[in-house]
Design an enzyme around this catalytic site. Structure first.
Site, PDB file in Angstrom:
ATOM      1  N   SER A 106      -0.043  -1.195   5.398  1.00  0.00           N
ATOM      2  CA  SER A 106      -0.848   0.005   5.634  1.00  0.00           C
ATOM      3  C   SER A 106      -2.174  -0.403   6.268  1.00  0.00           C
ATOM      4  CB  SER A 106      -1.117   0.728   4.306  1.00  0.00           C
ATOM      5  OG  SER A 106      -2.124   1.717   4.445  1.00  0.00           O
ATOM      6  N   TYR A 126      -4.238   0.107  -4.500  1.00  0.00           N
ATOM      7  CA  TYR A 126      -3.280   0.382  -3.429  1.00  0.00           C
ATOM      8  C   TYR A 126      -3.603  -0.476  -2.202  1.00  0.00           C
ATOM      9  CZ  TYR A 126      -0.820   2.596   0.396  1.00  0.00           C
ATOM     10  OH  TYR A 126      -0.025   2.808   1.506  1.00  0.00           O
TER      11      TYR A 126
END
Length: 248
Positions: free
Chosen positions: A135, A148
């Site tokens: 990501s 995350y």
């Protein structure tokens, strides 16, 4: 005919990737926890093209049993796409849920490396490929991204480490690092808050699961002497966050 194993194949990028790879002539092993969604994918694309493997990626025993049960025509895996992953919660670290942190680590890191290690000998034997979904959160921090973002930074670095270790084997490794993609991502993160999801994506013209799936297919079908190490994608509407300044 080549075979790809896609984790997290029940929605979003994984589901779109299953469709894209089947359309390009691949066999697909689609994994996920939601049997009814995998069954619907098989009904749509065909039992000869898609094999559903129902398990939670964190459950190694269930994973191994599903791999042992693969039909003969799906056993020779040429490509692993580590797509399964999630974000949970948006709270700052000092008030975040430790259980949510552990779930993200177990899913985004531990399960990913465990499955990769399980399949590596066969991938080396077949001079296959690995595509890991990281990501932009691996590079650009944001408030509430804490664990995350850390898990996705791990995926980025682990991919580079694999490339180094696999030098000379012919195995290709890529880290795909998307920005805003409209999937069930925010619904999962906010425990089903549709309003929060609509607010995030509204008017932003975000990327779609199909956009990323087409990128995965492009990487997978490059000539075998080419490797895309890292590929970062954002919608045109998204850019890098500014620096925060806390003022007294």
């Amino acid at each position: 005919m080549r075979t790809v194993l896609i984790t997290g194949g029940t929605s979003g990028i994984g589901e779109a990737a299953a469709r894209a790879f089947v359309a390009a002539g691949w066999r697909v092993i689609a994994t996920g926890r939601r049997k009814e969604r995998l069954d619907a994918l098989v009904a749509e694309l065909g039992t000869d093209k898609v094999h559903p493997a129902v398990f939670d990626v964190r459950d190694e025993a269930a994973r191994d049993a599903a791999l042992e049960a693969l039909p003969a025509e799906f056993r020779a895996i040429d490509l692993l796409i580590n797509n399964a992953g999630l974000a949970l919660g948006t709270a700052p670290a000092q008030s975040a849920s430790l259980d949510q942190w552990k779930t993200m680590i177990d899913t985004n890191v531990t399960a990913l490396v465990s499955l990769t290690r399980k399949l590596l000998p066969a991938l080396v034997e077949r001079m296959g490929a690995i595509i890991n979904i990281s990501s932009v959160a691996a590079t650009y921090p944001y408030t509430g991204g804490n664990v995350y973002g850390g898990t996705k930074a791990f995926v980025h670095q682990f991919s580079l480490g694999l490339r180094s270790d696999l030098a000379g084997t012919g195995v290709r490794v890529t880290s795909i690092e998307p920005g805003m993609v409209e999937t069930e991502f925010t619904l999962v993160r906010t425990e089903g808050n549709q309003e929060a999801s609509d607010k995030l994506y509204g008017g932003a013209n975000p990327m779609t699961g199909e956009d990323i799936a087409n990128t995965l297919l492009w990487v997978a079908q490059l000539p075998p002497h080419l490797n895309i190490n890292t590929l970062e994608l954002m919608p045109v509407s998204q850019s890098f966050a500014g620096f925060q300044v806390a003022r007294s």
